[in-house]
Design an enzyme around this catalytic site. Sequence first.
Site, short mmCIF file in Angstrom:
data_model
loop_
_atom_site.label_atom_id
_atom_site.label_comp_id
_atom_site.label_asym_id
_atom_site.label_seq_id
_atom_site.Cartn_x
_atom_site.Cartn_y
_atom_site.Cartn_z
N SER A 272 -31.84 26.73 25.23
CA SER A 272 -30.44 26.41 24.91
C SER A 272 -29.95 25.27 25.80
O SER A 272 -28.79 24.91 25.76
CB SER A 272 -29.57 27.65 25.14
OG SER A 272 -29.64 28.04 26.50
N ASP B 268 -38.42 29.40 32.24
CA ASP B 268 -37.39 30.10 32.99
C ASP B 268 -37.33 29.52 34.40
O ASP B 268 -38.37 29.32 35.04
CB ASP B 268 -37.65 31.61 33.05
CG ASP B 268 -36.36 32.34 33.39
OD1 ASP B 268 -35.35 32.10 32.70
OD2 ASP B 268 -36.35 33.12 34.36
N GLY C 36 -26.71 21.78 35.74
CA GLY C 36 -26.79 22.99 36.54
C GLY C 36 -26.43 22.77 38.01
O GLY C 36 -25.39 22.21 38.35
N TYR C 37 -27.36 23.16 38.88
CA TYR C 37 -27.12 23.09 40.33
C TYR C 37 -27.49 21.73 40.93
O TYR C 37 -27.47 21.59 42.16
CB TYR C 37 -27.93 24.20 41.03
CG TYR C 37 -27.52 25.61 40.64
CD1 TYR C 37 -26.49 26.26 41.31
CD2 TYR C 37 -28.15 26.28 39.60
CE1 TYR C 37 -26.11 27.55 40.96
CE2 TYR C 37 -27.77 27.58 39.23
CZ TYR C 37 -26.76 28.19 39.92
OH TYR C 37 -26.37 29.46 39.57
N LYS D 22 -35.99 12.41 39.68
CA LYS D 22 -35.92 13.88 39.79
C LYS D 22 -37.26 14.49 39.38
O LYS D 22 -37.77 15.39 40.03
CB LYS D 22 -34.78 14.43 38.91
CG LYS D 22 -34.72 15.96 38.95
CD LYS D 22 -33.66 16.57 38.06
CE LYS D 22 -33.83 18.09 38.01
NZ LYS D 22 -32.95 18.74 37.04
N ARG E 239 -39.59 21.45 37.74
CA ARG E 239 -39.96 21.26 36.33
C ARG E 239 -41.01 20.15 36.19
O ARG E 239 -41.96 20.28 35.42
CB ARG E 239 -38.71 20.93 35.51
CG ARG E 239 -38.96 20.82 34.02
CD ARG E 239 -37.67 20.92 33.23
NE ARG E 239 -37.00 22.17 33.48
CZ ARG E 239 -35.94 22.31 34.29
NH1 ARG E 239 -35.40 21.27 34.89
NH2 ARG E 239 -35.42 23.50 34.50
#
Length: 210
Positions: free
Chosen positions: A12, A79, A155-156, A178, A184
């Site tokens: 999502s 996840d 996100g963070y 990044k 990731r």
Amino acid sequence: MDEKRTILFVTSNSGKLDEARLALNPFGLNIESFRFNEEFTKIEEIQSSELRHVAKDKLRKAVTIVNNSSNKLGVMVEDAGFFIDELDGFPGVYSSYVHETLGIQGIIKILTGIENRDACFKCVIGIHLDDEELFFEGECKGQVSGKAVGTNGFGYDPIFIPDEGNGRTFAEMNSKEKQKFSHRGKAMEALRAYLQQRNQSPTSNQCSES
Ligand code: ITT
């Protein structure tokens, strides 16, 4: 589009999708997002202290949702979690909920006056390939900043300063930078290397689980 070079990513989170494409497209792998009625799909997560268990359960649900009768290479989920040392790893597997409720300002508040800022991101990619479940992990260590800095990423990212990266937060880096340091980026690289090796030796199943 070559279906045999296409991975269906059930997520999502459009930030994850962009980062997966950035990592895998250059190697001739297409990442297609699985959508239902044009909407991203959010898979409900089980409660577990282990990202890997969450990823495994997400993968099984994703395969059921997708009902993969297509010719695509595989179905993928991921996840991730943000683990803060001083908080015994919290928010960790609860990162999504904490981000929606407390937000990054809440984390900054909780850590006010705390000297130990060590934290890390971890992620587990789960992929269903030829009836096998495979998992690839990545980790990135760093520090929680005292304030939110930068506008890139998601996100963070504005409060995480990776150990490599000259003191900048992920949100101050472009996506390629990044990717070099991130949890990731590392997990995607492990997946890419596996797929390359598998192409050369089709019987390899090093990371599989039942
Ligand atoms: P899914 O549909 O793929 O589950 P999600 O955003 O809920 O998307 P996770 O549960 O894996 O994904 O993510 C946990 C939280 O950690 C969520 O709030 C993310 O925004 C955040 N997060 C994950 N990867 C991140 C990254 O690279 N940088 C910053 N925050 C990240």
